[in-house]
Write an enzyme that holds these catalytic residues in place. Structure first.
Site, PDB file in Angstrom:
ATOM      1  CE  LYS A  76      -3.663  -0.029  -0.421  1.00  0.00           C
ATOM      2  NZ  LYS A  76      -4.862  -0.365  -1.235  1.00  0.00           N
TER       3      LYS A  76
HETATM    4  N1  PMP Z   1      -3.124  -7.462   1.341  1.00  0.00           N
HETATM    5  C1  PMP Z   1      -3.044  -6.611   2.369  1.00  0.00           C
HETATM    6  C2  PMP Z   1      -2.376  -7.081   3.626  1.00  0.00           C
HETATM    7  C3  PMP Z   1      -3.582  -5.319   2.270  1.00  0.00           C
HETATM    8  O1  PMP Z   1      -3.507  -4.468   3.320  1.00  0.00           O
HETATM    9  C4  PMP Z   1      -4.204  -4.924   1.073  1.00  0.00           C
HETATM   10  C5  PMP Z   1      -4.782  -3.541   0.943  1.00  0.00           C
HETATM   11  N2  PMP Z   1      -6.078  -3.376   1.428  1.00  0.00           N
HETATM   12  C6  PMP Z   1      -4.300  -5.857   0.024  1.00  0.00           C
HETATM   13  C7  PMP Z   1      -3.721  -7.101   0.186  1.00  0.00           C
HETATM   14  C8  PMP Z   1      -5.054  -5.565  -1.253  1.00  0.00           C
HETATM   15  O2  PMP Z   1      -4.570  -4.535  -2.036  1.00  0.00           O
HETATM   16  P1  PMP Z   1      -5.530  -3.615  -2.896  1.00  0.00           P
HETATM   17  O3  PMP Z   1      -6.165  -2.622  -1.962  1.00  0.00           O
HETATM   18  O4  PMP Z   1      -4.638  -2.959  -3.874  1.00  0.00           O
HETATM   19  O5  PMP Z   1      -6.591  -4.450  -3.550  1.00  0.00           O
END
Ligand code: PMP
Length: 352
Positions: A55
């Site tokens: 992130k």
């Molecule tokens: N894995 C973790 C541990 C996350 O914090 C996030 C972000 N919410 C994601 C995966 C997914 O990423 P995205 O928000 O880009 O879909």
């Protein structure tokens, strides 16, 4: 003419400022998953970002976008609703650029994320977890706070496509280059959808042939959306940061070719194996992604692709989940299997 002498290492590996530490993460071949799939599975080491998660890229992309649109002014405040990792990324980037951070977070997220946000100097507002339709949901609470705070912007990671643009512009070309242009498949789970949509769009721009798969945890509605056109969830998941029930702006037009639904138990198998066999300590969304990547590799092989190469995202560090994923009581409470080495009597309760 003689070619110029290479820069001494100290210069070649030196960055001009701390924000340049975000992105350009290593890609690593994962031995166990590659063996299980019968083809090469690679993990993009997003835990190597300064905030230890994928992130950081979205945080930097969103803040830079708000600066260039003029919305975010010097001394401004960045406000966001987040399961934690986005908040950590925003707090780091905001500190580096001189902004304040306010984070609204559901109070059932990991203790480590809350402590980290406080340690980074963010103001933390905890709210009870509720359905998205409830006005008290952390996303709506953060939007209202931003509207009420002078000089504040709402990062709006779910529907602000500066999030996925960061992945179109950085994560996707990095993966393409690191794999020498032989990317047969890519998969990951969706929280905001920024990663899957952004990397998907970025890789498709390189080659239409790259197969993009959504790996969905239980309790999320996207698997059935891409399989049958209907947002419908089944079961539940203890994984933090993933599991989406709607088509966010970041997910609109995401080039999803196929989809897998992976249980927490399957994800945990890979979290445990990567830790024990390959020395990688990761969060549960990474384990779920790896299980999905193995499915995608098998599918590509079955479809006759020679030596397929598949990439996925290792989203964050496991050190963020010592009180949950790596805590036998927490695992037992969630009715999830306890890692062998954490079972009492197995050395877990020894102090030496
Ligand atoms: N894995 C973790 C541990 C996350 O914090 C996030 C972000 N919410 C994601 C995966 C997914 O990423 P995205 O928000 O880009 O879909």
């Amino acid at each position: 003419m003689k070619p110029p002498a290479p820069l001494p290492n100290i210069l070649a590996n030196t960055l001009a400022n701390t924000l340049d530490l975000i992105g350009n993460t290593p890609l690593v071949r994962l031995a166990g998953p590659s063996e299980a799939a019968g083809c090469d599975i690679y993990g993009k080491c997003e835990f190597a970002n300064p905030g230890a998660s994928v992130k950081d890229r979205a945080a930097l992309g969103i803040i830079r976008d708000a600066e260039s649109s003029g919305e975010l002014k010097p001394d401004g405040t960045v406000i966001e609703g987040t399961a934690g990792n986005t908040g950590i990324g925003i707090a780091l980037v905001a500190n580096a650029l001189g902004y304040k951070t306010v984070i609204v977070m559901p109070d059932n997220q990991s203790r480590e994320k809350m402590d980290t946000l406080r340690a980074l100097g963010a103001r933390l507002v905890l709210v009870p977890p509720t359905k998205f339709a409830n006005p008290g949901h952390f996303v709506h609470t953060s939007r209202r706070l931003a509207e009420e705070t002078p000089g504040a912007i709402w990062a709006n990671q779910f529907d602000n496509i500066a999030n996925r643009r960061a992945h179109i512009e950085t994560t996707a070309p990095e993966i393409w280059e690191q794999m020498g242009g032989k990317v047969d498949g890519f998969t990951c789970a969706a929280g905001t959808g920024g990663t899957i949509a952004g990397v998907g769009l970025g890789l498709k721009a390189k080659s239409e042939k790259v197969r993009i798969a959504l790996t969905d945890p239980h309790g999320a509605a996207l698997y059935s959306y891409y399989a049958e056109g209907e947002l419908k969830s089944e079961g539940s998941s203890a994984a933090e940061g993933i599991g989406q029930g709607r088509i966010t702006a970041n997910l609109e037009g995401a080039p999803i070719d196929t989809q897998f639904r992976i249980s927490d138990e399957e994800g945990l198998v890979w979290v445990g194996r990567l830790l024990q066999e390959e020395g990688l300590c990761l969060g549960l969304s990474s384990g779920i992604n790896v299980a999905g990547a193995i499915e995608l590799g098998k599918q590509l092989k079955a479809d006759g692709i020679a030596n397929p190469q598949v990439a996925t995202i290792l989203c964050d560090t496991g050190f963020r989940y010592l009180s949950s994923l790596y805590n036998p009581e927490w695992l037992a409470e969630k009715e999830l299997p306890v890692f062998d080495w954490l079972k009492s009597g197995n050395g877990a309760d020894r102090d030496d």
